[in-house]
Design an enzyme around this catalytic site. Structure first.
Site, mmCIF file in Angstrom:
data_model
loop_
_atom_site.group_PDB
_atom_site.id
_atom_site.type_symbol
_atom_site.label_atom_id
_atom_site.label_comp_id
_atom_site.label_asym_id
_atom_site.label_seq_id
_atom_site.Cartn_x
_atom_site.Cartn_y
_atom_site.Cartn_z
ATOM 1 N N HIS A 171 -37.013 -28.243 22.137
ATOM 2 C CA HIS A 171 -37.913 -29.606 22.193
ATOM 3 C C HIS A 171 -39.270 -29.202 21.574
ATOM 4 C CE1 HIS A 171 -38.580 -33.170 23.847
ATOM 5 N NE2 HIS A 171 -37.665 -32.923 23.429
ATOM 6 N N LYS A 173 -42.340 -28.667 18.511
ATOM 7 C CA LYS A 173 -42.438 -29.890 17.741
ATOM 8 C C LYS A 173 -43.873 -29.341 16.823
ATOM 9 C CE LYS A 173 -39.865 -32.819 20.238
ATOM 10 N NZ LYS A 173 -40.550 -33.348 21.066
ATOM 11 N N ASP A 178 -49.703 -21.065 7.517
ATOM 12 C CA ASP A 178 -51.100 -19.331 6.713
ATOM 13 C C ASP A 178 -51.503 -18.937 7.730
ATOM 14 O OD1 ASP A 178 -50.375 -19.416 4.068
ATOM 15 O OD2 ASP A 178 -51.799 -20.686 3.337
#
Length: 251
Positions: A171, A173, A178
């Protein structure tokens, strides 16, 4: 690097500062110390000191370590180059997120519950095509839903994995760009999240925090399973390449 610095501290902890400085300077020259980060350095120094102390004194030493960390974080830490917020629904914030993705030069680690937004999908394809190392982790159930871009991204050569637990969701996000910028929040990479939902994202330039996210990402990557190219799609790709080679040969 961490182990080398730990050995240095353990073998020099009882020496005076002037005796330690040459070796410390050499570690600095070899880039060991900047790589570790201030908090790890402080932790290893205090661990070295604690080895010869009583349990009661270790309690006081721990408090001293917390105080030193607080001073370092509040007085010597540079301000991040990027401190940005994005709130949805807002197509302009989608454009801002795409600009961040298009900034990637070397590496992009994407860990997102579901990806169905073709604008964001295409930004990942662009990064891959300019030879950025892109890796994607997503939820196993979401990738099977209609409109999911996970298989498309995998078919285009981007290494992609999903979780292995049918009773739980991957779940997260977030995306790490870089090793310097992390973007995280409630935002799923969907059209509804851009145009309808109340969502948020925070973008911040902080290599130390990125290091923790990278370590977490790599742990998931080791334990999850790779997405396989679907056989029928693989066959289509083979046929397309074959037809193309036939045309080239005729010309």
């Amino acid at each position: 690097m961490a182990e080398s610095f730990k050995k240095f501290i353990d073998s020099n902890i009882h020496k005076n500062v002037n005796e330690i400085l040459p070796g410390f300077s050499q570690l600095l020259h070899n880039n060991y110390i900047p790589h570790l980060g201030a908090k790890r350095i402080i932790r290893q120094v205090f661990e070295g000191v604690a080895k010869s102390m009583s349990e009661e004194d270790k309690v006081h030493l721990k408090k001293a370590e917390e105080l030193v960390n607080t001073v370092v974080e509040t007085s010597t830490r540079a301000l991040p180059k990027v401190r940005d917020t994005m709130f949805f629904p807002n197509p302009q914030c989608e454009n801002k997120l795409i600009k961040y993705l298009d900034m990637a030069k070397n590496e992009m680690l994407v860990c997102v519950f579901t990806i169905t937004n073709n604008n964001l999908r295409d930004a990942l394809i662009r990064a891959h095509n300019r030879h950025v190392k892109v890796q994607i982790i997503s939820d196993d159930e979401c990738m099977k839903q209609q409109g999911s871009d996970i298989q498309f991204l995998r078919d285009n050569g981007i290494p992609t994995e999903t979780d292995t637990n049918p009773d739980a969701h991957m779940h997260n996000k977030f995306v790490v760009i870089d090793k310097e910028i992390v973007i995280t929040g409630s935002f799923n990479w969907t059209i509804a999240a851009v145009n309808s939902n109340q969502e948020n994202l925070l973008a911040i330039h902080d290599p130390e925090i990125c290091e923790e996210y990278i370590e977490y990402f790599e742990g998931l990557w080791r334990n999850f399973r790779p997405v396989e190219v679907l056989r029928e799609k693989a066959a289509v790709c083979i046929q397309r390449h074959y037809r193309g080679s036939q045309v080239r040969n005729r010309n």
